[in-house]
Motif scaffolding. Structure first.
Motif, PDB file in Angstrom:
ATOM      1  N   UNK A 333       0.857  -1.771   0.057  1.00 51.03           N
ATOM      2  CA  UNK A 333       0.259  -0.111   0.221  1.00 51.03           C
ATOM      3  C   UNK A 333       0.717   1.561  -0.028  1.00 51.03           C
ATOM      4  N   UNK A 334       1.989   1.049   0.634  1.00 48.19           N
ATOM      5  CA  UNK A 334       3.078   2.366   0.482  1.00 48.19           C
ATOM      6  C   UNK A 334       4.167   2.297  -0.246  1.00 48.19           C
ATOM      7  N   UNK A 335       5.000   1.813  -0.230  1.00 49.11           N
ATOM      8  CA  UNK A 335       6.408   1.300  -0.867  1.00 49.11           C
ATOM      9  C   UNK A 335       7.268   1.641  -0.280  1.00 49.11           C
ATOM     10  N   UNK A 336       6.574   1.322   1.255  1.00 49.29           N
ATOM     11  CA  UNK A 336       7.623   2.043   2.086  1.00 49.29           C
ATOM     12  C   UNK A 336       8.345   0.718   2.912  1.00 49.29           C
ATOM     13  N   UNK A 337       9.430  -0.063   3.219  1.00 50.90           N
ATOM     14  CA  UNK A 337       9.825  -1.679   3.162  1.00 50.90           C
ATOM     15  C   UNK A 337       9.580  -0.700   5.525  1.00 50.90           C
TER      16      UNK A 337
END
Length: 424
Positions: A333-337
């Motif tokens: 959903x965010x593309x952040x790890x």
């Protein structure tokens, strides 16, 4: 309750003399990880807490001191001091202070001088528990007994703790942590997986019960088949959350429940230290250390995620938390790890101190509005010299949190009564 600009200032400022700063000074609060000063006579470390610059050290006997960061003689930095023979010695003129702030040596003064007996430095009391050095920064005559949360009583091998710092006001971090609805979105890390329980109902029903420690709150999600996924949480005043147990790990049923939580401690108005804890809820089953290591990696708090020698993440607002738009488009959903990092990106993106006068709360924000109300209540209590809610061990020692599945129509308070009761 509508938060005006004036109320927002009251809720967010934490320095000496501010309303919330005085509230936090009536509680025992985390100052640093015990592992940061693991050995006697190890190097001192800088600590910034509630807008005050301090220095911590472990003396030759293993006791911990938390002192004003600057020597009272000429205000030289005690961080550069020599930690030796049960005291921290300033390298500027050799003045030495014990863990209570007493000046035990002033070699730049004449040997017959009594001056050192009249000079001391600010020192805050400390208490070690749960892998954390706690401190009390308020009036001595109002100091409560040290904290006694269940996770601090967890047997050896049952508990893991960590720290990660965040560049925003503490209240943004608290409100992000106690917001149960956002996990259905921000932490949906596999867009192809619709079986994740929190993804099955993205608008949980919330209920809140105010209690001596703060409040208990429940999120109830309909997941089909006449079943409800119940998550019960505890919010312990003024900035701690307890979350429920593990249902599965790596796709397999958990052998034991692992309970989690956070303590969001203001470094100053615009920065927060977050202490993360997880513990096995089964007295007879220690927590597999591999689980905690894997969990920290998943959260984005693994060893390689930090700037070396600090509790600050490499992913920051300055590098947009290394967002990957292709991963966001196709996988998450965010593309952040990192689950933890996803929270930081949203919370810091609001600004160092968000303007709450411009927000619009909905039905799933009940825990947030309750926390604000109780913090303002505590400010009124402290101003009137009353004991604030949750500050004594009697208020908080008996609680825990827990998740479970139940049938629609069941009373969540009755069904979760046992899982919300401390066992240690």
């Amino acid at each position: 309750m509508r938060i005006t600009t004036e109320l927002n200032e009251r809720l967010t400022r934490v320095g000496p003399g501010t309303a919330m700063g005085e509230v936090f000074r009536r509680y025992w609060i985390p100052a640093l990880l015990a592992s940061d000063i693991a050995e006697p006579d190890s190097p001192p470390v800088r600590v910034r807490l509630l807008g005050e610059d301090l220095v911590a050290f472990r003396d030759s006997a293993g006791d911990v001191g938390l002192l004003d960061a600057h020597c009272p003689h000429r205000r030289a930095p005690l961080f550069f001091g020599r930690n030796e023979e049960c005291g921290l010695r300033c390298v500027y003129h050799g003045w030495k202070f014990d863990v209570h702030g007493n000046c035990v040596d002033a070699p730049s003064e004449p040997p017959e001088s009594q001056f050192r007996f009249r000079v001391g430095t600010l020192s805050y009391p400390t208490h070690e528990a749960g892998g954390i050095v706690w401190t009390y920064m308020g009036p001595v005559d109002r100091m409560p007994d040290p904290p006694d949360y269940e996770w601090l009583r967890a047997p050896a091998g049952h508990l893991g703790v960590s720290q990660s710092n965040e560049p925003c006001n503490y209240l943004q971090a608290v409100e992000g942590g106690i917001d149960t609805a956002h996990s259905s979105f921000a932490h949906n890390n596999d867009l192809s997986n619709t079986s994740h329980l929190r993804a099955l109902d993205t608008h949980p029903r919330l209920e809140v019960d105010v209690a001596d420690h703060g409040f208990t709150y429940a999120s109830l999600r309909r997941i089909g088949g006449g079943r409800i996924y119940l998550r019960t949480y505890q919010f312990a005043m003024p900035f701690m959350q307890f979350r429920g147990g593990l249902i599965s790990w790596q796709g397999e049923p958990a052998d034991y429940p692992v309970l989690h939580g956070h303590v969001w401690v203001p470094i100053d108005d615009e920065n927060t230290a977050i202490y993360n804890f997880a513990y096995s809820a089964d007295p007879g089953q220690p927590m597999d250390p591999r689980w905690f290591t894997d969990h920290e990696e998943e959260m984005g708090r693994g060893a390689d995620h930090f700037v070396e020698g600090t509790h600050w993440l490499k992913r920051t607002p300055d590098n947009d938390f290394l967002i990957d738009r292709e991963v966001q488009r196709t996988r998450t959903f965010t593309g952040i790890e990192g689950v933890n990092t996803q929270d930081y990106a949203i919370q810091t993106g609001m600004g160092r101190i968000v303007d709450r006068s411009r927000e619009a709360l909905g039905s799933t924000d009940l825990a947030i509005s309750t926390a604000r109300r109780l913090l303002l209540e505590a400010a009124d209590d402290v101003a009137a010299d009353r004991t604030p809610r949750g500050s004594t061990p009697e208020d908080h020692r008996a609680m825990r949190a827990g998740d479970l599945l139940m049938a629609e129509g069941d009373d969540w308070r009755e069904m979760s009564k046992d899982v919300r009761q401390a066992r240690f």
